[in-house]
Design an enzyme around this catalytic site. Structure first.
Site, PDB file in Angstrom:
ATOM      1  CE  LYS A 121      -2.280   3.483   2.070  1.00 29.76           C
ATOM      2  NZ  LYS A 121      -1.783   4.568   2.934  1.00 29.76           N
ATOM      3  CG  ASP A 140      -6.628   3.548   1.296  1.00 30.13           C
ATOM      4  OD1 ASP A 140      -7.867   3.439   1.310  1.00 30.13           O
ATOM      5  OD2 ASP A 140      -6.037   4.332   0.535  1.00 30.13           O
TER       6      ASP A 140
END
Length: 211
Positions: A121, A140
DNA sequence: CTCCCGATAT
DNA sequence: ATATCAGGAG
């Protein structure tokens, strides 16, 4: 409507809503974006933006962080939560960048995820925004929630969600997919009280009015 | 799976 | 009091 068509429709409508999506985190260099993104775990970007100016004034260079006392870093990042992990990870990442990558933030997914506290991420955010490279879609909490509600995935693991999302969008859109879903998630479709009555995706949302 | 963890909205 | 916020590691 097919999943891929719905995915494109979502992108097109949100791109109209957010013509030039940029990160809400404040940064000016790849390292600063890496730090800001690492600090944003389970924390609002608003609070991260209060902390990073203090952080970069105290330790302007990556080498400064590598040489800093961990307890000093803990004090500065404390209010973002998970402060012991974040302080230890940032010092370790800075040290590795100095020792292994010649003081430059690496520009590939494979290298970035070898840094402490950096997984796909964070790496995807840094790559897309600081280097203009799309190696993945940053999943996320907002992307996870929106992808599920909009019926683009049935998975819960971020890695699996990313694999479901990537084939739905051309690579050059991967960075914007994250931005658009994050902004829309914050403004219209938050975790607690989604504003389905004022949502422009209402007619193509499988979960409208539910949860 | 669990743990890390402060700040804020509800 | 509880849920949630631009996650990652063991």
């Amino acid at each position: 409507m097919r999943k891929k068509e719905r995915a494109k429709e979502i992108y097109d409508r949100l791109a109209k809503r957010y013509p030039s999506p940029e990160p809400a985190l404040h940064w000016s260099t790849p390292w600063e974006l890496l730090v800001a993104t690492a600090l944003s775990a389970q924390c609002t970007d608003e609070r991260v933006n209060m902390v990073t100016p203090v952080f970069f004034e105290r330790w302007p260079e990556i080498s400064d962080v590598a040489e800093a006392d961990v307890t000093d870093i803990e004090d500065v990042v404390r209010s973002t939560g998970f402060f012991r992990n974040k302080a230890k990870n940032l010092k370790a990442a800075a040290t590795r960048i100095m020792e292994v990558y010649g003081g430059e933030v690496p520009k590939t997914m494979a290298e970035l995820i070898t840094l402490g506290g950096v997984a796909r991420k964070t790496a995807s955010i840094v790559l897309a925004n600081a280097f203009g490279v799309n190696e993945g879609i940053a999943v996320d909490t907002h992307v996870k929630r929106l992808a599920f509600r909009m019926g683009l995935t049935t998975k819960t693991d971020p890695i699996q969600i990313e694999k479901d999302l990537m084939p739905l969008y051309p690579r050059e859109q991967w960075g914007d997919v994250n931005h658009l879903l994050v902004f829309f998630g914050r403004e219209v479709c938050p975790a607690r009280k989604p504003k389905c009555d004022e949502c422009e995706l209402n007619d193509i949302c499988p979960k409208k009015g539910v949860k």
